[in-house]
Design a protein around this motif. Structure first.
Motif, short mmCIF file in Angstrom:
data_model
loop_
_atom_site.label_atom_id
_atom_site.label_comp_id
_atom_site.label_asym_id
_atom_site.label_seq_id
_atom_site.Cartn_x
_atom_site.Cartn_y
_atom_site.Cartn_z
N PHE A 59 0.83 -1.20 0.00
CA PHE A 59 0.00 0.00 0.00
C PHE A 59 0.87 1.25 0.00
N GLN A 60 0.24 2.38 -0.35
CA GLN A 60 0.94 3.65 -0.27
C GLN A 60 1.07 4.11 1.17
N GLN A 61 0.02 3.90 1.96
CA GLN A 61 0.00 4.39 3.34
C GLN A 61 -0.09 3.21 4.32
N PRO A 62 0.70 3.23 5.40
CA PRO A 62 0.61 2.17 6.41
C PRO A 62 -0.79 2.06 7.02
N ALA A 63 -1.50 3.21 7.14
CA ALA A 63 -2.84 3.17 7.73
C ALA A 63 -3.78 2.34 6.88
N ASP A 64 -3.65 2.42 5.55
CA ASP A 64 -4.50 1.61 4.67
C ASP A 64 -4.19 0.13 4.82
N ALA A 65 -2.91 -0.19 4.96
CA ALA A 65 -2.52 -1.59 5.15
C ALA A 65 -3.07 -2.13 6.46
N GLU A 66 -3.01 -1.31 7.51
CA GLU A 66 -3.52 -1.75 8.81
C GLU A 66 -5.04 -1.94 8.75
N ARG A 67 -5.73 -1.06 8.01
CA ARG A 67 -7.17 -1.20 7.88
C ARG A 67 -7.52 -2.50 7.16
N ALA A 68 -6.75 -2.84 6.11
CA ALA A 68 -6.99 -4.09 5.39
C ALA A 68 -6.74 -5.29 6.29
N LEU A 69 -5.71 -5.22 7.12
CA LEU A 69 -5.39 -6.31 8.04
C LEU A 69 -6.51 -6.51 9.06
N ASP A 70 -7.06 -5.40 9.56
CA ASP A 70 -8.10 -5.48 10.59
C ASP A 70 -9.46 -5.91 10.04
N THR A 71 -9.77 -5.51 8.82
CA THR A 71 -11.13 -5.72 8.29
C THR A 71 -11.26 -6.89 7.33
N MET A 72 -10.13 -7.34 6.73
CA MET A 72 -10.23 -8.36 5.69
C MET A 72 -9.61 -9.70 6.06
N ASN A 73 -8.99 -9.78 7.23
CA ASN A 73 -8.35 -11.04 7.61
C ASN A 73 -9.39 -12.15 7.71
N PHE A 74 -9.09 -13.28 7.08
CA PHE A 74 -9.95 -14.47 7.05
C PHE A 74 -11.21 -14.29 6.21
N ASP A 75 -11.26 -13.26 5.35
CA ASP A 75 -12.35 -13.14 4.39
C ASP A 75 -12.24 -14.27 3.35
N LEU A 76 -13.39 -14.68 2.82
CA LEU A 76 -13.41 -15.77 1.82
C LEU A 76 -13.16 -15.21 0.42
N ILE A 77 -12.20 -15.81 -0.30
CA ILE A 77 -11.99 -15.53 -1.73
C ILE A 77 -11.94 -16.89 -2.42
N LYS A 78 -12.88 -17.09 -3.35
CA LYS A 78 -13.02 -18.39 -4.05
C LYS A 78 -13.19 -19.53 -3.05
N GLY A 79 -13.95 -19.28 -1.98
CA GLY A 79 -14.30 -20.33 -1.04
C GLY A 79 -13.26 -20.62 0.02
N ARG A 80 -12.14 -19.87 0.04
CA ARG A 80 -11.09 -20.10 1.03
C ARG A 80 -10.85 -18.85 1.86
N PRO A 81 -10.71 -18.99 3.20
CA PRO A 81 -10.39 -17.82 4.01
C PRO A 81 -8.92 -17.43 3.84
N ILE A 82 -8.67 -16.18 3.48
CA ILE A 82 -7.29 -15.73 3.31
C ILE A 82 -6.71 -15.37 4.67
N ARG A 83 -5.39 -15.50 4.81
CA ARG A 83 -4.71 -15.20 6.08
C ARG A 83 -3.75 -14.04 5.83
N ILE A 84 -3.98 -12.92 6.50
CA ILE A 84 -3.20 -11.70 6.27
C ILE A 84 -2.34 -11.42 7.51
N MET A 85 -1.10 -11.01 7.26
CA MET A 85 -0.23 -10.56 8.35
C MET A 85 0.80 -9.60 7.77
N TRP A 86 1.48 -8.88 8.65
CA TRP A 86 2.53 -7.96 8.20
C TRP A 86 3.65 -8.76 7.54
N SER A 87 4.17 -8.23 6.46
CA SER A 87 5.25 -8.90 5.73
C SER A 87 6.54 -8.80 6.54
#
Length: 622
Positions: A59-87
């Motif tokens: 992302f361009q801004q760390p705040a946007d990355a943190e928002r994605a981590l907080d709101t999208m972790n374990f969301d389903l894409i093509k039937g599988r929950p994605i796992r998000i963490m800091w790189s």
């Protein structure tokens, strides 16, 4: 960012557990809703180009990355929950084990999200994962990596021994494998449970007890039985103290049993520990065998079906002492290869030199030093990558005729082979047949001067005199070209006729043509290049592209991409063409030759544009 959180200047996220079909376009559509995305990369296998199941989103801004981590972790894409963490580019934090917690005895219904929700109450979590088997089912254990050691200790104190979904879980500090192996090695010295095997079916549990009780007090003993009640030939004896167990192992291991077989008596091991020890022994034997046969074992292939072990040994015997010779068989038939092992590297080297390429039976042999499977795979991969690089260089390279002046390119269509007797050899003409003329690329014949919607369109450029169509080789043309009739040295027409060439038609001249070959032997023909044909435009080859300047190369490719894209998406053709021209020229040529590849790239570009438009409409509404 939270106070005390690590510094992530790149605002980069790791996205794991991805479905194999997820592409960069799918992830862009998902993550661009939280903020501007700089780049996305789905990691793929170097050879097969299949997804490895994880990606990086910047992302361009760390705040946007943190928002994605907080709101999208374990969301389903093509039937599988994605796992998000800091790189985490630096593996030292992960390998150190600081803040890392191990959980076991988990209920099979607990997934990554449930475990994350349970442990997030104790502090910021860097990563959380439940171990899974090949089918995606839980293995019953997992790991949680906290940001701080204090959060990890608090989770151990509060959750260890608790019931999660009706099962009492164990939570403890994560111990790296090396430390675990060292700890197991120390525990192996102290044991009370003894494993006994090879005593046959006749030995009873009472006889087993009598055999071992002389070495110390026994707390339990058991012979394992089959379903029909007969003994499996092994059992266990547990002593009260480790000294008695050690004495029993030392006295009875290798002793003859009732059936006359040597008994095996040793420390009882868990399945995982036993597998680990067997694996270690296997690796040790493998390395010992490799070291022993390094430089002396030969791989022989392309064997005739009539060659057996004896014939193979006989063929290689003149070169030294053979310790083994084996033809690999399958269902009684030769697989066409085998191995010959010599007693010294010098003998093996001599055999390779003499036997490689020699015909034995009805086939020439291929003989080389035998390689490990891993080494062979790495070597083949290296060869494949080198071959692919050479092919790309060949596509983009310029074929310059030896001895010709600069700017003259080798013809891409092989000339017809002609032979002349000595008396028929006419004088050689060194100057070009037709004078070079500058050509300006037209912009109004079927191709727009600029693509609608594109900024900074390419302009038509004037070709240098030495890059006219006649000087760039005989190109595969889609429209007819009338060639002037041949003339003699005085400029008078020769008997014959003018020739019309179309689509790989070669030029035909009379026997006294002006520019015959310089020798009786015809030059080797050059490989025929495939040309990209677009209706209303001259065909495009890699040689033509290489002869042009970089800005003109993009112009040539753009002129041919635009009409193809316009047929698919007329309104977005200009924007999509501009996006695709950012790709490497070699890949663009491939896309022009293969419609399916072009279609896939266009669909990805359309998905990106639609996602961007949707985002802009949301911003306008706000």
């Amino acid at each position: 960012m939270n106070q005390g959180a690590p510094n992530y200047p790149m605002a980069s996220l790791y996205v794991g557990d991805l479905h194999a079909d997820i592409t960069e376009a799918v992830l862009f559509e998902k993550f661009s809703t939280t903020g501007p995305v700089l780049s996305i990369r789905v990691c793929r296998d170097l050879i097969t180009r299949r997804s490895l199941g994880y990606a990086y989103v910047n992302f361009q801004q760390p705040a946007d990355a943190e928002r994605a981590l907080d709101t999208m972790n374990f969301d389903l894409i093509k039937g599988r929950p994605i796992r998000i963490m800091w790189s985490q580019r630096d593996p030292s934090l992960r390998k150190s084990g600081v803040g890392n917690v191990f959980i076991k005895n988990l209920d099979r219904s607990i997934d990554n999200k449930a475990m994350y929700d349970t442990f997030s109450a104790f502090g910021n979590i860097l990563s959380c994962k439940v171990a899974q088997d090949e089918t995606g089912s839980s293995k019953g254990y997992g790991f949680v990596h906290f940001e701080t050691e204090e959060a990890a200790n608090k989770s151990i104190e509060k959750v260890n021994g608790m019931l999660l979904n009706g099962k009492k879980v164990y939570v403890g500090r994560f111990i790296p494998r090396k430390e675990r192996e060292k700890e197991l090695g120390e525990k192996a010295k102290l044991f009370t449970n003894v494993y006994v095997k090879n005593f046959g079916e006749e030995l009873s549990e009472e006889q087993l007890r009598n055999m071992f009780e002389k070495y110390g007090k026994i707390t339990s003993y058991k012979i394992m039985n089959k379903d029909d009640g007969k003994s499996k030939g092994f059992g266990f004896v547990a002593f009260e103290c480790s000294e008695a167990a050690e004495a029993a192992v030392e006295a009875l291991n290798g002793k003859e049993s009732v059936d006359g077989k040597p008994l095996y008596v040793g420390r009882a091991q868990k399945k995982a520990e036993r597998q680990q020890e067997l694996k270690r022994r296997f690796e040790a034997l493998k390395m010992e065998r490799l070291n022993r046969y390094q430089g002396v074992n030969l791989y022989v292939k392309n064997l005739d079906d009539t060659i057996d072990d004896e014939r193979l040994r006989k063929e290689f015997t003149p070169f030294g002492t053979i310790t083994s010779a084996k033809v690999m068989m399958e269902e009684g038939r030769s697989k066409g290869f085998g191995f010959v092992c010599f007693s010294s590297p010098e003998e093996a080297t001599k055999a390779v030199t003499e036997m490689n390429g020699r015909i034995v039976g009805s086939k020439p042999l291929y003989v080389a030093l035998a390689q490990r499977k891993e080494d062979r795979k790495a070597h083949l991969t290296s060869q494949y990558m080198q071959r692919m690089a050479n092919m790309r260089m060949h596509q983009m390279g310029q074929f310059i005729q030896p001895g010709a002046s600069s700017g003259y390119f080798m013809p891409t269509i092989p000339a017809p082979q002609r032979f002349y007797a000595g008396a028929q050899m006419p004088p050689i003409r060194t100057s070009p047949r037709w004078p070079s003329q500058s050509q300006v690329r037209p912009t109004g014949q079927g191709v727009p001067a600029a693509y609608p919607g594109m900024t900074n369109p390419f302009r038509a450029t004037t070709r240098p005199p030495n890059q006219t169509m006649s000087m760039r080789g005989n190109i595969n043309v889609s429209r007819s070209i009338t060639c002037p009739q041949p003339t003699n040295m005085q400029g008078r027409p020769l008997p014959g006729q003018s020739v019309v060439a179309s689509n790989r038609t070669t030029f035909k001249y009379t026997a006294n043509m002006r520019n015959p070959p310089q020798s009786m032997v015809p030059l080797p023909s050059q490989p025929v290049q495939q040309a990209v044909h677009i209706q209303g435009q001259e065909p495009l080859t890699a040689t033509m592209l290489a002869a042009a300047l970089p800005p003109e190369q993009k112009q040539m490719l753009g002129e041919r991409l635009f009409p193809l894209i316009q047929r698919m998406y007329a309104d977005l053709a200009g924007k999509i063409t501009g996006m695709l021209l950012e790709i490497d020229n070699t890949e663009l040529l491939h896309m022009l030759e293969h419609n399916e590849s072009l279609k896939n790239k266009v669909e990805e570009a359309v998905a990106v544009l639609q996602a961007h438009q949707a985002k802009q409409s949301v911003i306008k509404k706000d």
